[in-house]
Design an enzyme around this catalytic site. Structure first.
Site, PDB file in Angstrom:
ATOM      1  N   GLU A 111     105.642 -18.413  18.707  1.00 29.47           N
ATOM      2  CA  GLU A 111     104.763 -17.789  19.708  1.00 29.47           C
ATOM      3  C   GLU A 111     105.125 -18.360  21.075  1.00 29.47           C
ATOM      4  OE1 GLU A 111     102.369 -15.392  20.189  1.00 29.47           O
ATOM      5  OE2 GLU A 111     102.427 -16.185  22.230  1.00 29.47           O
ATOM      6  N   THR A 136      97.957  -9.142  24.099  1.00 30.38           N
ATOM      7  CA  THR A 136      97.036  -8.018  23.924  1.00 30.38           C
ATOM      8  C   THR A 136      95.962  -8.312  22.869  1.00 30.38           C
ATOM      9  OG1 THR A 136      98.886  -6.597  24.510  1.00 30.38           O
ATOM     10  CG2 THR A 136      96.973  -5.516  23.555  1.00 30.38           C
ATOM     11  N   HIS A 189      87.912  -0.049  14.289  1.00 34.96           N
ATOM     12  CA  HIS A 189      87.838   1.405  14.324  1.00 34.96           C
ATOM     13  C   HIS A 189      87.679   2.000  12.929  1.00 34.96           C
ATOM     14  CE1 HIS A 189      88.596   2.107  18.575  1.00 34.96           C
ATOM     15  NE2 HIS A 189      89.458   1.102  18.547  1.00 34.96           N
ATOM     16  N   ARG A 222      98.817  -2.004  26.467  1.00 39.11           N
ATOM     17  CA  ARG A 222      99.126  -1.266  25.241  1.00 39.11           C
ATOM     18  C   ARG A 222     100.639  -1.105  25.135  1.00 39.11           C
ATOM     19  NH1 ARG A 222      95.471   1.488  28.332  1.00 39.11           N
ATOM     20  NH2 ARG A 222      93.392   1.947  27.524  1.00 39.11           N
ATOM     21  N   CYS A 229      78.597 -18.849  34.655  1.00 39.67           N
ATOM     22  CA  CYS A 229      79.153 -19.710  35.720  1.00 39.67           C
ATOM     23  C   CYS A 229      80.663 -19.843  35.582  1.00 39.67           C
ATOM     24  CB  CYS A 229      78.468 -21.072  35.763  1.00 39.67           C
ATOM     25  SG  CYS A 229      79.209 -22.358  34.742  1.00 39.67           S
TER      26      CYS A 229
END
Lengths: 425, 488
Positions: free
Chosen positions: B33, B42, B51, B312, B444
């Site tokens: 990574e 993302t 979904h 995207r 804050c």
């Protein structure tokens, strides 16, 4: 069932519980004790008392109050010593999670959870700084963006430099003081950007923090974008018109590694909000009467959670009165409810505290002008009748105006609204 | 040189889901990574929506993995302890003209076997969502919300607990097939692996081009969001979506409640060139508020506490409708090189199902043997603010740091910060604390707690605090010490 030792809520009761151990809370707690409250508890979430003062190492504190100019830590020390002498029950590193309408407080610290039943509560939670999102500054989200107070904490409490090449947005007092502080530490302060046509901090700070060190002040300017994928690389500043809209074509890139925000302070009133105490939408603090009592009986407010003060001196004076009221527990309920008069800001005035007069007599009003003006006249009007007319040499939004007024009983019985106005001579 | 059987490029939700699924088998697995933590692209900057599968055509991979993934979420949440709420979704028609589109979505959903879809009249919606005005709405009860970063972090940390190696701040710079393995060049040295999984998200094309000429283009479409103060959490109960913006192949600016009580407005859709250009813009911020006000007229103006954007990864241009299916395939010329291309929304939902599919593909390349030692993480993170009084008291008695509130806005304790710092993948930035325990996420925005987190990090890692980073290798928080402190 008997609960095993050590895992039950710790119960307390107190005459006055002060939430917040900054300058307002300290002053209120000491005053409550001096006014006869037997058991006063002072709660603070930090491991130290004095709130923000320990990081305010510049001087100018206490001038109005004592005639001597002190640094923030010195000023705080004076009050901390008094509080310690007064046999006030101080609980540090203790966070109040909530309180209810019966004034039962829930707090947490390393010893466990606490329930404190209070005859009176004084709110002194202070305020927080506005962030870039309060003014919706777009762009990247790199490191190097600090509110002025956070940068001040890192420099003054931890000896760490938040950056080297700095742009400051907002000319409030904290921003001005930080401009000078960063300069002292060898940083390059590239300028202070202010959207208004005038500085919003105290005039003495403009001179002593900017002019004395040739730090440019860009009035009628704002920051339109922050660039930098990891660390701040540049900010875009632009001129604004009279309506504070950006004038396109005036954008200028300024290379820097640090962007400080001094956009003003927001009273911290989550606790008050949660219990349904009325909040004045302009001050951001609870609506109070002349005894600093909020719309919840037995709950008082003072310090920067009531309204954002310019100086600790005035703040402490009001906080002492709030503490005294809490000790004497002067509640609205004990008076004739019919005689409540509201105080409202009129022409030229942004806000007035207190917002409610619940009893006739001498009342101290604090207010702020909407814009700077020279020689003006302050009017207090009850319907068509003028109760007070006072000439002021000048009025500046950065300087809170205080005025004493006598409200006779007949005014209260005939009027429900007082209006405070600022006009030309 | 370190040898692995499987190397995953990318620690987003897809890479992390694959890593966790693979960690059930006797394999040496590495995840590379480039960010300082997982979910640094993302995967952390999206709507956090699980979904239902009504937006993609029946035969598509998007529909298949979305519907399959959706069904896997509850048990994953139970196993891994990340938050999940089935709040449901209303897709609203603001005028008669949009009703057709609702019918179309309902049909697509039914084709994809999405259950519970119902058309509701405007007044019926009003009863459930008093602040929303519409003529008609499609009710989607199988849509849920999660916290996308917590989900990704839970997957990655559970993978790490089962011996997957995570190499953070490690960017793959070269990839070469050598006989029966791949040589992986990174800024942190060279590695070998038998199978390489390209889950590099926005950089998927860059990775492919290291070994072969890509036969596709990636089109980057940025979406900006605004986060509202928790004070306004009662504005909505469910997700409120407009009908999709077909021309751009996106779902449109919607209003999403979050698990934590904030509300998200967004995302916008803007095609850009630079995969690292995650800025927010004034114009879009204003548009988001305007568009949200068309759905909720009473939306307050001054409620924003934060703004962010995510990008995207699209395989189609707006000119061609902006819609293209995922490509999940092994390279034809380069056996052992598995690519996940164009995994955009509903990628978060699809991740668990995609991971299963990748396992199948890998099982054809390497013999997979399940290990007995696999430990599913059955406890989630403890949140002081969500516990009962008794649980709070017990924790404080056990460790007094549970009684020290560090983040006053979100009521996060020192114990939670320490737990975040002790994460098994070795992430140690201010953001890695924030995304694990929420310190600094309140109104804050870290004004009060940053100094305490810096101090705690210095003590925990026994490090010079001036080396602390915000979120990435070059996002240093500080520039050394003050003058007075330079002597020591």
């Amino acid at each position: 069932m008997v609960e095993p030792e050590g895992i039950k809520v710790i119960d307390h009761s107190a005459d006055v519980v002060v939430i917040g151990g900054g300058p307002a809370g300290l002053a209120a707690a000491i005053s409550a004790k001096e006014s006869g409250a037997e058991h006063v508890v002072l709660l603070d979430r930090n491991s130290w008392l004095g709130g923000i003062l320990p990081q305010c190492i510049h001087d100018g504190f206490g001038v109005e109050e004592t005639g001597t100019s002190m640094t923030g830590p010195e000023y705080a020390e004076k009050y901390i010593e008094m509080a310690e002498k007064q046999d006030i029950d101080i609980m540090k590193e203790t966070m109040v999670l909530q309180f209810d309408k019966r004034r039962e407080i829930t707090a947490v610290n390393k010893n466990g959870l606490h329930k404190i039943k209070a005859s009176a509560i004084v709110l002194a939670m202070g305020c927080r700084e506005k962030t870039r999102w309060n003014v919706m500054i777009p762009g990247d989200r790199p490191s190097g963006i600090y509110t002025a107070g956070v940068a001040q904490a890192f420099i003054n409490l931890y000896n760490i430099m938040p950056g080297k090449n700095v742009i400051i947005l907002g000319s409030g007092d904290v921003g001005l003081i930080m401009a000078r502080r960063l300069k002292f530490e060898g940083a390059n302060v590239l300028g202070v950007v202010e959207i208004l046509p005038y500085a919003s901090g105290l005039p003495r700070n403009v001179v002593q923090c900017l002019e004395d060190y040739d730090i440019p002040l860009f009035l009628n300017h704002t920051v339109t974008c922050i660039n930098g994928k990891e660390r701040v690389e540049q900010v875009i500043i632009a001129q604004v018109d009279k309506k504070m809209n950006v004038i396109s074509g005036t954008e200028k890139k300024i290379e820097c590694d640090t962007f400080l925000l001094s956009l003003g302070l927001i009273p911290e009133n989550e606790l008050a909000n949660n219990v349904g105490i009325e909040i004045d939408s302009i001050t951001g603090g609870p609506t109070v009467n002349q005894y600093f009592e909020t719309t919840l009986s037995g709950v008082f407010a003072c310090g920067n959670c009531l309204q954002v003060y310019d100086t600790v001196d005035v703040l402490a004076t009001d906080a002492k009165n709030a503490g005294k009221s809490a000790a004497k527990n002067l509640t609205i309920q004990k008076k004739d409810k019919k005689i409540i008069t509201k105080v409202a800001p009129g022409r030229g005035v942004r806000y007035v505290v207190p917002q409610i007069i619940s009893e006739p007599g001498k009342v101290h009003l604090t207010l702020r002008a909407e814009k700077p003006r020279e020689s003006s006249v302050l009017h207090v009007i009850a319907d068509d009748k003028e109760l007070l007319k006072k000439r002021l040499l000048w009025a500046n939004p950065a300087n809170m105006i205080g005025v004493d007024i006598d409200i006779p009983l007949e005014v209260m019985t005939t009027t429900q609204n007082l209006e405070v106005m600022l006009g030309d001579c | 040189m370190k040898n692995f059987q499987v190397a995953i490029i990318g620690g987003g939700v897809i890479g992390s889901a694959i890593a966790r699924e693979l960690s059930k088998y006797k394999l040496n697995i590495a995840v590379f990574e480039m960010g300082s933590d997982v979910a640094s692209g993302t995967s952390k900057a999206n709507s956090g929506v699980v979904h239902s599968g009504i937006n993609s055509p029946h035969s598509s991979l998007k529909a298949r993995f979305c519907v399959e993934g959706n069904k896997m979420f509850q048990s994953l949440a139970d196993e891994l302890g990340f938050p999940l709420q089935w709040v449901g979704k209303y897709i609203i028609a603001k005028n008669e003209g949009e009703i057709n589109e609702l019918e179309h979505l309902k049909k697509t959903g039914m084709d994809n076997s999405v259950s519970g879809l119902e058309m509701k009249g405007g007044s019926e919606v009003k009863k459930k969502e008093p602040n929303v005005s519409c003529v008609k709405a499609l009710w989607v009860p199988t849509a849920g919300i999660t916290l996308p970063y917590e989900f990704t972090i839970a997957l990655a940390e559970n993978a790490a607990e089962n011996n997957v190696r995570f190499f953070l701040e490690t960017k793959v710079t070269g990839l070469k097939k050598q006989q029966n393995h791949f040589l992986i060049k990174t800024n942190n040295g060279d590695f070998q692996a038998e199978v390489v999984v390209n889950a590099a998200g926005l950089n998927c094309r860059e990775v492919v081009s290291m070994v072969e000429e890509p036969d596709f283009q990636v089109y980057l479409c940025r979406g900006e969001y605004l986060v509202l103060d928790k004070n306004y959490s009662s504005l909505i109960n469910s997700m409120i979506y407009p009908v999709p913006v077909k021309e751009l192949g996106v779902l449109g600016v919607h209003i999403t409640p979050t698990i934590e009580g904030n509300i998200l407005l967004g995302p916008s859709a803007e095609f850009i060139d630079d995969p690292y250009d995650k800025r927010t813009t004034k114009e879009t911020m204003n548009n988001l508020i305007q568009e949200a006000k068309e759905i909720i007229p009473s939306l307050p103006d001054k409620a924003v506490i934060n703004a962010y954007s995510g990008i995207r990864c699209k395989l189609a241009l707006p000119e061609s409708g902006g819609w293209a299916d995922y490509r999940i395939e092994e390279s034809k010329n380069m056996p052992g090189f598995i690519n996940l291309l164009g995994v955009e929304s509903p990628g978060l939902t699809a991740a668990p199902a995609i991971a299963k599919e990748i396992i199948k593909m890998i099982s054809r390349l390497i013999e997979l043997k399940e290990k007995n030692s696999f430990k599913s993480r059955i406890h989630g993170r403890k949140r002081f603010s969500e516990l009962s009084t008794e649980e709070q008291l017990n924790l404080i008695k056990e460790d007094e740091r549970w009684g020290r509130i560090v983040c006053r806005c979100e009521h996060v304790t020192e114990a939670e910060v320490i737990e975040a710092l002790s994460n098994p993948i070795g992430a140690k930035t201010i953001s890695s604390v924030k995304y694990r325990c929420r310190a600094g996420m309140g109104r804050c925005q870290g004004g009060f707690c940053t100094q305490h987190i810096v101090r705690i990090m210095g003590e925990y890692f026994n490090m010079d605090v001036t080396d602390i980073k915000l979120k990435s290798p070059n996002s240093n928080l500080f520039y050394g010490r003050t003058r007075g402190d330079q002597s020591d």
